[in-house]
Motif scaffolding. Sequence first.
Motif, PDB file in Angstrom:
ATOM      1  N   GLU A   1     -41.369 -17.574 -44.584  1.00 44.47           N
ATOM      2  CA  GLU A   1     -40.298 -16.616 -44.354  1.00 44.47           C
ATOM      3  C   GLU A   1     -40.475 -15.406 -45.265  1.00 44.47           C
ATOM      4  N   THR A   2     -41.471 -14.625 -44.977  1.00 46.91           N
ATOM      5  CA  THR A   2     -41.742 -13.416 -45.740  1.00 46.91           C
ATOM      6  C   THR A   2     -41.611 -12.220 -44.812  1.00 46.91           C
ATOM      7  N   ALA A   3     -41.271 -11.091 -45.389  1.00 43.95           N
ATOM      8  CA  ALA A   3     -41.071  -9.888 -44.587  1.00 43.95           C
ATOM      9  C   ALA A   3     -42.402  -9.381 -44.044  1.00 43.95           C
ATOM     10  N   PRO A   4     -42.430  -8.967 -42.790  1.00 45.16           N
ATOM     11  CA  PRO A   4     -43.662  -8.412 -42.221  1.00 45.16           C
ATOM     12  C   PRO A   4     -44.054  -7.111 -42.914  1.00 45.16           C
ATOM     13  N   GLU A   5     -45.317  -6.786 -42.830  1.00 45.24           N
ATOM     14  CA  GLU A   5     -45.813  -5.547 -43.435  1.00 45.24           C
ATOM     15  C   GLU A   5     -45.116  -4.350 -42.787  1.00 45.24           C
ATOM     16  N   GLY A   6     -44.694  -3.410 -43.611  1.00 47.33           N
ATOM     17  CA  GLY A   6     -44.038  -2.202 -43.124  1.00 47.33           C
ATOM     18  C   GLY A   6     -42.535  -2.314 -42.961  1.00 47.33           C
TER      19      GLY A   6
ATOM     20  N   ASP B   1     -31.594 -10.973 -35.524  1.00 42.77           N
ATOM     21  CA  ASP B   1     -31.912 -12.186 -36.278  1.00 42.77           C
ATOM     22  C   ASP B   1     -31.375 -12.062 -37.694  1.00 42.77           C
ATOM     23  N   ASP B   2     -31.067 -13.206 -38.292  1.00 43.81           N
ATOM     24  CA  ASP B   2     -30.530 -13.228 -39.649  1.00 43.81           C
ATOM     25  C   ASP B   2     -31.684 -13.195 -40.646  1.00 43.81           C
ATOM     26  N   ASN B   3     -32.330 -12.036 -40.746  1.00 46.56           N
ATOM     27  CA  ASN B   3     -33.431 -11.846 -41.686  1.00 46.56           C
ATOM     28  C   ASN B   3     -33.002 -10.919 -42.812  1.00 46.56           C
ATOM     29  N   LEU B   4     -33.742 -10.969 -43.911  1.00 44.10           N
ATOM     30  CA  LEU B   4     -33.470 -10.051 -45.020  1.00 44.10           C
ATOM     31  C   LEU B   4     -34.482  -8.912 -45.017  1.00 44.10           C
ATOM     32  N   TRP B   5     -34.854  -8.485 -43.833  1.00 46.19           N
ATOM     33  CA  TRP B   5     -35.693  -7.301 -43.670  1.00 46.19           C
ATOM     34  C   TRP B   5     -35.372  -6.693 -42.306  1.00 46.19           C
ATOM     35  N   TYR B   6     -35.753  -5.429 -42.135  1.00 52.18           N
ATOM     36  CA  TYR B   6     -35.553  -4.775 -40.849  1.00 52.18           C
ATOM     37  C   TYR B   6     -36.726  -3.854 -40.551  1.00 52.18           C
TER      38      TYR B   6
END
Length: 388
Positions: free
Chosen positions: A117-122, A193-198
Amino acid sequence: MAHRWLRRLTGVLAAGVVSAATLGSARQTTGGLGLAGTVTALGSVFTAPAAAAGAMGQLLQQQTGTQYAQTVDEDELDSGFWTELPTESELLPTPTPAPTEAPAQSQPASQPEAAPETAPEGSMPILEAHYGYGEGERYISCGAGTIKNCTSLPASQVAGRVGQPLPFSIELNSSQPQVLLMHTHATETYQLDDNLWYDPDFAARSTDSAVNMLAVGAEMAAELNAAGINTVQDLTLHDYPSYTGAYERSNETVRRWLEEYPSIKVVIDVHRDAIEYEDGSRVKPVADINGMKAAQVMIICGADNGGNLPNFEQNLTFAAAWQNQMESLYPGLTRPVLFDYRYYNQDLTTGSLLLEVGGHASCLEEAKYSGRLAARALAALLGGTPAE
C-alpha cells in the motif's frame, strides 16, 4: 486566514473595479458608504478583514454602479479558501503501510504477492484531520457544537440566536414538499477509493450523478423521506458546462421550486469543501462515527451585508439547532458552523443553509455516510422519525 482576505482586497483595490463574476449572485443594491464609511472600511482591513471586504465592496459599488451582495467570488473554482488548514493537533497520524507478508511455502511460486500500500509514482499526499470545536472569543457555543463568528457582530448577538424556536414549522407526512435539496456546484466530487494519495490530474469534478454531489444529496433525500419529511432533490448541474454564474442559475432554480411549492420551508445547498496546502497536499476532514469513518461536515450561514440577507438571524437559529442536533447524536461529525459575510442565495427562505460534506480528498463512501447522518439529525430536529 486574514492574509487571504487582504490579498483579495488588495487585488480589488488595485484594479479599481469589481468583476461581474465576483458579484454574480448579487440580488440587492446597497447605498454608498460616504466619507465616514470609507474611512471605516480602510481602517478595518487589518482588524476585521471580513467586515472590511463587505464595506469595500459597497464603496466600489458606489463608484461602478455594480450591484453588491457578496464579499468573495462564489463562482471561483478554488473558493474553498475560507477553510483554515488544520492545526498540528488536528492532523491525524499517517498510518505506516503494513509490510507485505511472504507467501506460504505451500503456495505456488507463480502466485503474485499482494501489492504494497504505497503511493504510485507522481501521486500527491492526502492528510487526514479531525477539526475540533474551536477555542477563543470567535467560537460561540450552540449546545453540543460551536459557531465560528467571522463577522463584526458581537458574540452576544450570535449567542442570542441559539436555542430560539425554529422560524418555520414542518408538516410531517405531507403530500407537498417541505425540504428542497439542491447543488449549486453539483459536479464537485470525491476520491473513489480510501487512499492517502491522489492523482494530481484528477480535477475532482464529474458530471456522473453516481459520484458527484447528486449522490450525496440522494442519500440525504432518502433519509428525510423515510423519516416522514417530504423532500425533493433538484438534479440540475448548475456549474456545467459553465462554472461561472452557477449561483445565479441556482437562484433561479430555487425560486421556481418555491413558486411551484410554497410548502417548502428548508433549502439546503449541498457542497463539498476543498482543503489544500500550498505544496499540493490535500486534507480530508474525518470523524469516527459508530466505528465507521465519516467525512466531517460544516454548515455555512451567511450574515447580512448591507441588506442582502434580511432574514439571516432566522437562518442562524436554524444553523445552531442543526449543529447541536448533529453533534448530540454523532459527536465529532461536524466542524464549527461558519458564520460569515456570505450570500449563497440564503435570502430566499428562513431555512436556507449551505452544507459542506467532506472535501475533495474525502472518499465518496465516507461522504455518502455523512450525508445520511446529517439528514437523520435534520429529521430528528424537524420532528420526523429518523432511521436508527
